[in-house]
Design an enzyme around this catalytic site. Structure first.
Site, short mmCIF file in Angstrom:
data_model
loop_
_atom_site.label_atom_id
_atom_site.label_comp_id
_atom_site.label_asym_id
_atom_site.label_seq_id
_atom_site.Cartn_x
_atom_site.Cartn_y
_atom_site.Cartn_z
N ASP A 83 0.84 6.76 -13.93
CA ASP A 83 1.35 5.66 -13.12
C ASP A 83 0.43 4.44 -13.29
O ASP A 83 -0.78 4.55 -13.13
CB ASP A 83 1.36 6.12 -11.65
CG ASP A 83 2.08 5.16 -10.73
OD1 ASP A 83 2.98 4.43 -11.19
OD2 ASP A 83 1.75 5.16 -9.52
N GLU A 106 6.45 -2.73 -17.30
CA GLU A 106 6.87 -3.47 -16.11
C GLU A 106 7.01 -4.96 -16.42
O GLU A 106 6.22 -5.55 -17.14
CB GLU A 106 5.84 -3.28 -14.98
CG GLU A 106 6.19 -4.05 -13.72
CD GLU A 106 5.22 -3.76 -12.56
OE1 GLU A 106 4.75 -2.62 -12.44
OE2 GLU A 106 4.95 -4.69 -11.78
N GLY A 141 2.89 0.29 -0.87
CA GLY A 141 2.36 0.52 0.48
C GLY A 141 3.43 0.38 1.54
O GLY A 141 4.62 0.28 1.24
N GLY A 164 7.25 0.97 -5.29
CA GLY A 164 7.12 0.52 -3.90
C GLY A 164 8.33 0.89 -3.08
O GLY A 164 8.76 0.14 -2.22
N GLY A 165 8.88 2.08 -3.33
CA GLY A 165 10.11 2.49 -2.64
C GLY A 165 9.89 3.07 -1.26
O GLY A 165 10.84 3.40 -0.56
N ASN A 187 9.57 5.47 -7.32
CA ASN A 187 8.22 5.93 -7.03
C ASN A 187 8.00 6.06 -5.53
O ASN A 187 8.26 5.11 -4.79
CB ASN A 187 7.21 4.93 -7.59
CG ASN A 187 7.19 4.90 -9.10
OD1 ASN A 187 8.17 5.28 -9.76
ND2 ASN A 187 6.07 4.47 -9.67
ZN ZN Z 1 3.90 1.21 -8.68
#
Ligand code: ZN
Length: 290
Positions: free
Chosen positions: A80, A132, A179, A209-210, A230
């Site tokens: 990750d 990304e 977070g 960031g789910g 994630n």
């Molecule tokens: Zn991430």
């Protein structure tokens, strides 16, 4: 069954669900999410961030491999937020089957250059690559970091980026943050941007960031083409809350890990199961054996 990132996401992309990527920051978290996936027959990506890896040490990867080799559930071991070529190569050497190179903070050209270089090395060994584009927000002390403000992924740029780099999946920024969200921040997903990207990009799309976005939003993101989500904070908070209860009720003699952790593992499992159902990845294992 140990599989690559490409293999695990291909089925999700074809059928229309999202594979959960759980950050297994400890053996107990790993146990909790694996139990959830076994019970609900969900494929799983075990995500390990470089900071988690240096805490757990390289031996942890063998532990994940052991799980993968002793279950019918498809398991992908994923780096990750790999921050450099060296980190990626180290992960490949350890046996990760998927790596993320996160150069989203660099200029577009530099992001392309390093992502391409990683693809060349990773594909030579059968390892898949996630890159990304755009930047995902950051709400506090999450290990993944990020920026305080989201720079949304440009759908047109995304199309060119995928073509040029040859990546297997793409993490996009549509308004999530790493977070948990503070009270004053109302997380809102730009599903219109997701629609546009999904129209132009055929490879699996990834949502970081789910944690703590409303379930309804996550469900429609899955419907609109997100194939990997994630989850880090949500399982860790469940684990910690259970730990607080155990410590409060346990008395002075409490010290054995096998009495401290079972309830924490169970709490992790419950949250993982909720996510699996939300992502519609339950009962999908059989699809990987056709
Ligand atoms: Zn991430």
């Amino acid at each position: 069954m140990l599989v690559s990132g490409k293999e695990i996401l291909e089925v999700a992309n074809k059928i229309g669900f999202a594979v959960p990527a759980f950050n297994a920051g400890s053996g107990q978290l790993l146990e909790g999410v694996m139990r959830a996936c076994e019970e609900l027959q969900s494929p799983v990506i075990i995500a390990i961030h470089p900071d988690e890896l240096s805490f757990l040490t390289d031996s942890f990867v063998d532990q994940v491999k052991y799980y993968a080799n002793h279950t019918k559930v498809p398991v992908c071991i994923h780096l990750d937020h790999g921050a450099s070529f060296e980190q990626v190569i180290h992960a490949i050497h350890l046996g990760f089957t998927s790596v993320m190179i996160d150069a989203s903070h660099l200029d577009y050209e530099d992001n392309i250059a390093i992502s391409k270089k990683v693809v060349e090395a990773a594909h030579a060994t059968g390892v898949s690559v996630e890159a990304e584009l755009g930047t995902i927000g950051d709400t506090g002390d999450s290990i993944e970091g990020g920026v305080t403000e989201v720079i949304y992924t440009d759908p047109n740029v995304a199309e060119g980026f995928v073509k040029e780099t040859g990546v297997d999946s793409l993490a996009i920024a549509i308004g999530t943050a790493h977070g948990l969200y503070p009270d004053y921040l109302d997380p809102k997903l730009r599903l219109d941007i997701l629609d546009e990207i999904a129209e132009k990009v055929e490879i699996p799309l990834v949502l970081h960031g789910g944690s703590s976005n409303p379930d309804k939003e996550i469900a429609s993101a899955v419907e609109k083409g997100i194939n990997k989500i994630n989850i880090s904070s949500d399982i860790k908070i469940a684990f910690l809350d259970a730990m607080k209860e155990v410590l409060k009720n346990g008395g002075k003699e409490l010290r054995e890990p096998n009495t401290l952790f079972p309830e924490c593992i169970e709490a992790t499992k419950q949250v993982a199961m909720d996510k699996i159902k939300l992502f519609k990845s339950d009962n999908k294992v059989a699809l990987y054996y056709k």
